[in-house]
Design a protein around this motif. Structure first.
Motif, PDB file in Angstrom:
ATOM      1  N   ASP A 154       0.761  -1.280   0.114  1.00 26.54           N
ATOM      2  CA  ASP A 154      -0.062  -0.008  -0.009  1.00 26.54           C
ATOM      3  C   ASP A 154       0.632   1.254   0.153  1.00 26.54           C
ATOM      4  OD1 ASP A 154      -2.357  -1.180  -0.174  1.00 26.54           O
ATOM      5  OD2 ASP A 154      -2.327  -1.648   2.218  1.00 26.54           O
ATOM      6  N   ARG A 155       2.111   1.174  -0.471  1.00 24.93           N
ATOM      7  CA  ARG A 155       2.821   2.232  -0.660  1.00 24.93           C
ATOM      8  C   ARG A 155       3.452   2.507  -1.983  1.00 24.93           C
ATOM      9  NH1 ARG A 155       6.879   3.500   4.110  1.00 24.93           N
ATOM     10  NH2 ARG A 155       7.003   5.448   3.084  1.00 24.93           N
ATOM     11  N   GLU A 156       3.973   3.848  -2.567  1.00 27.44           N
ATOM     12  CA  GLU A 156       4.407   3.775  -3.962  1.00 27.44           C
ATOM     13  C   GLU A 156       5.979   3.910  -3.722  1.00 27.44           C
ATOM     14  OE1 GLU A 156       0.781   5.568  -6.625  1.00 27.44           O
ATOM     15  OE2 GLU A 156       1.657   7.108  -5.033  1.00 27.44           O
ATOM     16  N   PHE A 157       6.408   3.369  -4.659  1.00 27.11           N
ATOM     17  CA  PHE A 157       7.989   3.655  -4.571  1.00 27.11           C
ATOM     18  C   PHE A 157       8.230   3.908  -5.794  1.00 27.11           C
ATOM     19  CE2 PHE A 157       7.114   0.611  -1.151  1.00 27.11           C
ATOM     20  CZ  PHE A 157       7.841   0.956  -0.123  1.00 27.11           C
ATOM     21  N   GLY A 158       9.204   4.507  -6.079  1.00 27.24           N
ATOM     22  CA  GLY A 158      10.128   4.877  -7.558  1.00 27.24           C
ATOM     23  C   GLY A 158       9.109   6.138  -8.347  1.00 27.24           C
ATOM     24  N   VAL A 159       8.450   6.797  -7.855  1.00 34.03           N
ATOM     25  CA  VAL A 159       7.487   7.690  -8.751  1.00 34.03           C
ATOM     26  C   VAL A 159       8.311   8.979  -8.723  1.00 34.03           C
ATOM     27  CG1 VAL A 159       5.576   9.019  -8.879  1.00 34.03           C
ATOM     28  CG2 VAL A 159       5.289   6.655  -7.814  1.00 34.03           C
ATOM     29  N   GLU A 160       8.805   9.560  -8.035  1.00 36.65           N
ATOM     30  CA  GLU A 160       9.547  10.692  -7.969  1.00 36.65           C
ATOM     31  C   GLU A 160      11.095  10.472  -8.250  1.00 36.65           C
ATOM     32  OE1 GLU A 160       9.159  13.546  -4.679  1.00 36.65           O
ATOM     33  OE2 GLU A 160       7.034  14.044  -5.010  1.00 36.65           O
ATOM     34  N   ARG A 161      11.428  10.991  -9.177  1.00 38.09           N
ATOM     35  CA  ARG A 161      13.225  10.355  -9.462  1.00 38.09           C
ATOM     36  C   ARG A 161      13.905  11.639  -8.919  1.00 38.09           C
ATOM     37  NH1 ARG A 161      11.799   8.090 -15.740  1.00 38.09           N
ATOM     38  NH2 ARG A 161      11.365   5.980 -15.033  1.00 38.09           N
ATOM     39  N   TRP A 162      13.605  12.936  -9.330  1.00 37.44           N
ATOM     40  CA  TRP A 162      14.544  13.979  -8.713  1.00 37.44           C
ATOM     41  C   TRP A 162      13.886  15.098  -8.293  1.00 37.44           C
ATOM     42  CZ3 TRP A 162      13.716  17.885 -12.248  1.00 37.44           C
ATOM     43  CH2 TRP A 162      13.448  17.481 -13.510  1.00 37.44           C
ATOM     44  N   HIS A 163      14.345  16.023  -7.727  1.00 34.89           N
ATOM     45  CA  HIS A 163      13.524  17.405  -7.190  1.00 34.89           C
ATOM     46  C   HIS A 163      14.639  18.225  -7.503  1.00 34.89           C
ATOM     47  CE1 HIS A 163      12.117  19.926  -4.031  1.00 34.89           C
ATOM     48  NE2 HIS A 163      11.800  20.625  -4.893  1.00 34.89           N
ATOM     49  N   GLY A 164      14.237  19.133  -8.480  1.00 34.82           N
ATOM     50  CA  GLY A 164      14.782  20.417  -9.003  1.00 34.82           C
ATOM     51  C   GLY A 164      14.821  21.563  -8.162  1.00 34.82           C
ATOM     52  N   PRO A 165      15.376  22.642  -8.278  1.00 32.13           N
ATOM     53  CA  PRO A 165      15.550  23.783  -7.644  1.00 32.13           C
ATOM     54  C   PRO A 165      14.061  24.589  -7.263  1.00 32.13           C
ATOM     55  CG  PRO A 165      16.363  24.330  -9.647  1.00 32.13           C
ATOM     56  CD  PRO A 165      16.356  22.786  -9.595  1.00 32.13           C
ATOM     57  N   GLY A 166      13.944  25.370  -6.271  1.00 33.44           N
ATOM     58  CA  GLY A 166      12.762  25.856  -6.056  1.00 33.44           C
ATOM     59  C   GLY A 166      12.640  26.407  -4.787  1.00 33.44           C
ATOM     60  N   ARG A 167      11.618  27.040  -4.355  1.00 28.39           N
ATOM     61  CA  ARG A 167      11.138  27.481  -3.034  1.00 28.39           C
ATOM     62  C   ARG A 167       9.588  27.673  -2.970  1.00 28.39           C
ATOM     63  NH1 ARG A 167      13.315  33.601  -2.218  1.00 28.39           N
ATOM     64  NH2 ARG A 167      12.096  34.614  -3.793  1.00 28.39           N
TER      65      ARG A 167
END
Length: 409
Positions: free
Chosen positions: A161-174
């Motif tokens: 019941d958990r998801e893995f591997g959806v977000e690959r990277w997180h770029g800059p921001g605020r």
């Protein structure tokens, strides 16, 4: 009896093992994955793509191989997923999968509208799909208040019941802040040649990121109130409040030139073969790609605060706004007007198979590209997004609803 700690370790180890194997297997067997894959044997018979908002990195809004309803329209399917809270951000099309964002990444079967997967997250912009060398499935780039994200187009793996591997990277921001004209909208990124180009939320910066890793290639600061950039022929064009259009080398980020337009309110650019078309509040200007000099200007006298121009087969299609608003068709070389059609409202038209599709408040209107004849109107009762165009079908989002429109036979 297994302790809580060892049980947790075992689960994490199993998840890691599945991810290590599944990252390859999930993509290699995409045609047979059904709900978790990008493609399935759904029998749609389509291999058309609409990979980002306004179709391509140039922002032309035109796919010469696509087609939509021409002589009449009806609803093919309509869906209101429980987890979907989208506004009017354009969906994108990849073969037989439709992607939309609205606090989730939602993947739908184009033939039926059934949900393939939904991944929760504060994603606000339209996605931009691109190949990613490090993965066997594509990457979807989206912007959110916290920055730019690279997501797995295959949906990752669900385990316990958990998801893995959806977000690959997180770029800059605020976290987003208020701009001159209120809270910033979700500016969609664009994808070109393995690079994601995006306006960083809450900042005055545009950034180039590696599509596989999210690694920053360059970052520049054109100014406030950035819009969707346009990329073509090795150049990136960015606009910002007030007045400015700036050209950068897409590979290095070197600034090539900056031009000042007569209006403060500058709208998203569209790149062409030898120039860039930039709408603003009262008209549209065509600039030379090499030095930013003005090639021509057309004043429509409207009061447009959103929308961009479509470019197809030597013509520019742009909407004005206000009580006398219309859809205008202009010559790309000279700016001469061919016709104007009674499409009151503002937005971003798209073109396919001799028809230009434009929003008019709660209506979607189909107009003949040759003479401006209105072919049909569809009342959605809610403002629709700019549609994605496939094999005879239009796909659009309207505040929590996704709709597919086909020819009324």
């Amino acid at each position: 009896m297994v302790s809580a700690l060892s049980r947790r370790s075992a689960l994490l180890g199993l998840a890691s093992g599945v991810l290590g194997f599944g990252a390859v297997r999930a993509a290699d067997s995409a045609d047979s994955l059904g709900d978790s894959g990008v493609r399935s044997d759904s029998g749609t018979g389509t291999d058309l793509d609409w990979p980002m908002a306004r179709y391509d990195a140039a922002g032309t809004g035109y796919d010469p191989d696509a087609s939509g309803p021409k002589d009449g329209v009806r609803v093919k399917w309509r869906r209101e997923p429980e987890t979907f809270f989208g506004g009017t951000e354009s969906p994108i099309l990849s073969g037989d999968t439709l992607y939309a964002t609205g606090r989730v990444l939602l993947a739908l079967d184009v033939a039926t509208g059934e949900t393939r997967f939904a991944h929760e997250g504060s994603y606000r912009s339209s996605p931009a799909r691109t190949d990613a060398e490090a993965y066997t499935t594509d990457t979807l780039a989206v912007t959110a208040p916290a920055g730019v994200f690279g997501l797995n187009a295959g949906g990752g793996i669900r385990l316990f019941d958990r998801e893995f591997g959806v977000e690959r990277w997180h770029g800059p921001g605020r976290e987003s802040r208020f701009g001159v004209f209120g809270p910033p909208s979700a500016v969609p990124p664009v994808a070109a040649d393995g690079t994601i180009y995006a306006a960083i939320p809450g900042t005055e910066h545009v950034v180039a990121l590696d599509a596989s890793s999210g690694r920053k290639r360059w970052r520049r600061s054109p100014g406030d109130e950035l819009r969707r950039p346009a990329v073509a022929d090795g150049r990136l064009f960015a606009v910002n409040w007030p007045h400015n259009t700036t050209a950068y080398d897409a590979e290095t980020g070197e600034r090539l030139w900056q031009a000042e337009l007569p209006e403060q309110m500058v709208l998203p650019p569209t790149a062409t073969g030898d120039g860039v078309v930039v709408p603003d509040r009262t008209g549209v200007t065509a600039l030379n790609a090499t030095d930013g000099s003005v090639r021509w200007r057309f004043d429509h006298g409207g009061n447009a605060t959103e929308g961009a121009a479509a470019v197809a087969e030597g013509r520019v299609f742009v909407q004005s706004a206000g009580s006398d608003g219309a859809l205008h068709a202009l010559d790309l070389e000279t700016g001469e007007q061919y016709w104007s059609a009674p499409v009151r409202g503002e937005g971003t038209p798209v073109v396919a198979d001799g028809v230009v599709y434009a929003r008019a408040y709660n209506d979607l209107v189909a107009v003949d590209t040759e003479d401006g004849t209105v072919r049909w109107r569809y009342d959605s009762r809610l403002p629709l997004s700019t549609p994605a165009v496939g094999d005879g079908v239009l796909y659009a989002v309207a505040h929590g609803r996704i709709v597919a429109l086909e020819e009324d036979r």
